[in-house]
Design a protein around this motif. Structure first.
Motif, mmCIF file in Angstrom:
data_model
loop_
_atom_site.group_PDB
_atom_site.id
_atom_site.type_symbol
_atom_site.label_atom_id
_atom_site.label_comp_id
_atom_site.label_asym_id
_atom_site.label_seq_id
_atom_site.Cartn_x
_atom_site.Cartn_y
_atom_site.Cartn_z
ATOM 1 N N PRO A 124 11.777 3.460 0.199
ATOM 2 C CA PRO A 124 10.964 2.317 0.070
ATOM 3 C C PRO A 124 11.407 1.049 -0.818
ATOM 4 N N GLY A 125 12.181 1.821 -1.802
ATOM 5 C CA GLY A 125 12.669 1.089 -2.929
ATOM 6 C C GLY A 125 11.526 0.579 -4.195
ATOM 7 N N ALA A 126 11.637 -0.244 -4.887
ATOM 8 C CA ALA A 126 10.727 -0.369 -5.666
ATOM 9 C C ALA A 126 9.496 -0.921 -5.555
ATOM 10 N N THR A 127 8.405 -0.404 -5.335
ATOM 11 C CA THR A 127 7.203 -0.594 -4.865
ATOM 12 C C THR A 127 6.051 -0.414 -5.792
ATOM 13 N N ARG A 128 4.999 -1.148 -5.604
ATOM 14 C CA ARG A 128 3.925 -1.257 -6.851
ATOM 15 C C ARG A 128 3.037 -0.222 -6.630
ATOM 16 N N THR A 129 3.286 1.034 -7.150
ATOM 17 C CA THR A 129 2.596 2.219 -7.003
ATOM 18 C C THR A 129 2.181 2.839 -8.032
ATOM 19 N N GLN A 130 1.435 3.998 -8.248
ATOM 20 C CA GLN A 130 1.269 4.456 -9.354
ATOM 21 C C GLN A 130 2.474 5.380 -9.894
ATOM 22 N N MET A 131 3.135 6.017 -9.045
ATOM 23 C CA MET A 131 4.545 6.566 -9.151
ATOM 24 C C MET A 131 5.527 5.788 -9.977
ATOM 25 N N ARG A 132 5.670 4.605 -9.385
ATOM 26 C CA ARG A 132 6.471 3.493 -10.041
ATOM 27 C C ARG A 132 6.113 3.105 -11.428
ATOM 28 N N CYS A 133 4.679 3.045 -11.792
ATOM 29 C CA CYS A 133 4.229 2.950 -12.903
ATOM 30 C C CYS A 133 4.504 4.073 -13.768
ATOM 31 N N ASP A 134 4.279 5.152 -13.290
ATOM 32 C CA ASP A 134 4.606 6.152 -14.241
ATOM 33 C C ASP A 134 6.303 6.402 -14.674
ATOM 34 N N ALA A 135 6.994 6.000 -13.691
ATOM 35 C CA ALA A 135 8.456 5.897 -13.795
ATOM 36 C C ALA A 135 9.012 5.105 -14.718
ATOM 37 N N TYR A 136 8.558 3.643 -14.729
ATOM 38 C CA TYR A 136 8.795 2.551 -15.445
ATOM 39 C C TYR A 136 7.745 1.829 -16.031
ATOM 40 N N PHE B 247 13.345 -4.964 7.400
ATOM 41 C CA PHE B 247 12.481 -5.444 6.583
ATOM 42 C C PHE B 247 11.677 -6.871 7.342
ATOM 43 N N ASP B 248 12.314 -7.632 8.053
ATOM 44 C CA ASP B 248 11.695 -8.599 8.788
ATOM 45 C C ASP B 248 10.889 -8.138 10.110
ATOM 46 N N TYR B 249 11.048 -7.148 10.597
ATOM 47 C CA TYR B 249 10.636 -6.870 11.805
ATOM 48 C C TYR B 249 9.207 -7.264 12.092
ATOM 49 N N GLN B 250 8.915 -8.078 13.389
ATOM 50 C CA GLN B 250 7.895 -8.516 13.753
ATOM 51 C C GLN B 250 7.348 -7.748 14.885
ATOM 52 N N GLN C 40 13.437 -2.355 2.014
ATOM 53 C CA GLN C 40 13.756 -3.728 1.426
ATOM 54 C C GLN C 40 15.110 -3.956 1.661
ATOM 55 N N PRO C 41 15.524 -5.250 1.874
ATOM 56 C CA PRO C 41 16.904 -5.878 2.093
ATOM 57 C C PRO C 41 17.721 -5.842 0.675
ATOM 58 N N GLU D 225 1.992 -3.449 0.873
ATOM 59 C CA GLU D 225 2.019 -4.251 2.311
ATOM 60 C C GLU D 225 2.993 -5.060 2.655
ATOM 61 N N GLU D 226 4.178 -5.403 1.534
ATOM 62 C CA GLU D 226 5.277 -6.269 1.808
ATOM 63 C C GLU D 226 6.094 -5.410 2.429
ATOM 64 N N ILE D 227 6.395 -4.216 2.443
ATOM 65 C CA ILE D 227 7.446 -3.460 2.922
ATOM 66 C C ILE D 227 7.315 -2.689 4.491
ATOM 67 N N MET D 228 5.982 -2.872 4.867
ATOM 68 C CA MET D 228 5.680 -2.533 6.117
ATOM 69 C C MET D 228 6.839 -2.630 7.476
ATOM 70 N N GLY D 229 7.620 -3.596 7.420
ATOM 71 C CA GLY D 229 8.266 -3.740 8.571
ATOM 72 C C GLY D 229 9.168 -2.765 9.143
ATOM 73 N N THR D 230 9.821 -2.177 8.236
ATOM 74 C CA THR D 230 10.627 -0.870 8.744
ATOM 75 C C THR D 230 9.965 0.165 9.133
#
Length: 252
Positions: free
Chosen positions: A200-212, A5-8, A249-250, A224-229
């Motif tokens: 990817p885990g819980a991520t702000r996408t349309q699929m996530r919105c449809d599921a929850y 997750f924290d990969y630079q 995500q960690p 944008e916050e999960i691109m490290g891995t």
């Protein structure tokens, strides 16, 4: 499970690499394509909606990245000849692939198995599993032309531990996990291709919105916050790592 997750990433981590991203028109696929391009990659944008792919194309050019390519394809209706034709076209244009992110997918519905529509079940399996398998069969030879190729299959928490009512989506992701392990072992000693899965885990996408639908989107991370891995697996720092399950995500 592994996580970076924290990969630079070093600057221009993916310079001169040719990377195919499916489901590139929105959500995680869109952000991954832009992120790979920002690191120097020539990205091939694959999806079913041309207007969305064109928008991502414009965004990549606007950020000063290498010009991407667009390949429209609907995994739901595609058959083996379509994937063969895709591979032939990519070989003519690029001669190789250095990476692929199998990201395209559909949710289906949250429903008890007993009442799950059989046609919808087949549709989910076609898009989430059968399509990526046929695509991978078609492009493995292209990846073998690379000195360092990475294959990333998108997984899910419900594809690693079953959860009630997730039906075809969970089944398709369990299938992806198994297929990736088989493929990783088959390719490990004969090619330079590594194969891993990424949840990817819980991520702000349309699929996530449809599921929850009742969830506050601000409580989950943006793509944008999960691109490290994603960058770690697509870049040379993960060379030699294959057949593994990663989390983006960690806290998974």
């Amino acid at each position: 499970m592994l996580c970076q997750f924290d990969y630079q990433s070093p600057a221009q981590l993916l310079k001169n690499r040719i990377i195919l991203v499916t489901g590139a028109g929105a959500g995680i696929g869109r952000v991954a394509a832009k992120t790979f391009a920002a690191q120097g990659a020539t990205v091939i944008l694959l999806g079913r909606t041309i207007s969305k792919l064109e928008a991502v194309y414009d965004e990549i050019l606007a950020q000063g990245s290498p010009e991407p390519a667009i390949y429209p394809l609907n995994l739901e209706g595609a058959s083996w000849p379509d994937y063969q034709a895709m591979a032939d076209r990519l070989y003519e244009e690029f001669g190789r692939l250095d990476g692929v992110l199998h990201n395209a997918g559909i949710l289906g519905r949250i429903s008890p198995v007993q009442s799950y529509n059989p046609e919808l079940w087949q549709q989910v399996m076609q898009v989430n599993f059968n399509g990526p398998v046929m695509m991978q069969q078609a492009i493995t030879a292209l990846l073998a032309e690379s000195e360092d190729a990475s294959v990333i299959f998108t997984s899910s928490s419900v594809g690693r531990k079953g959860k009630a009512f997730w039906g075809a989506y969970a089944a398709s992701k369990f299938a992806v996990e198994g297929f990736s392990q088989v493929l990783a072992q088959e390719l490990e000693n004969t090619t330079s291709i590594r194969v891993n899965t990424l949840n990817p885990g819980a991520t702000r996408t349309q699929m996530r919105c449809d599921a929850y639908p009742a969830e506050n989107p601000s409580t989950v991370r943006a793509p944008e916050e999960i691109m490290g891995t994603y960058l770690y697996l697509m870049g040379a720092d993960s060379k030699g790592i294959t057949g593994q399950m990663f989390n983006a995500q960690p806290d998974l």
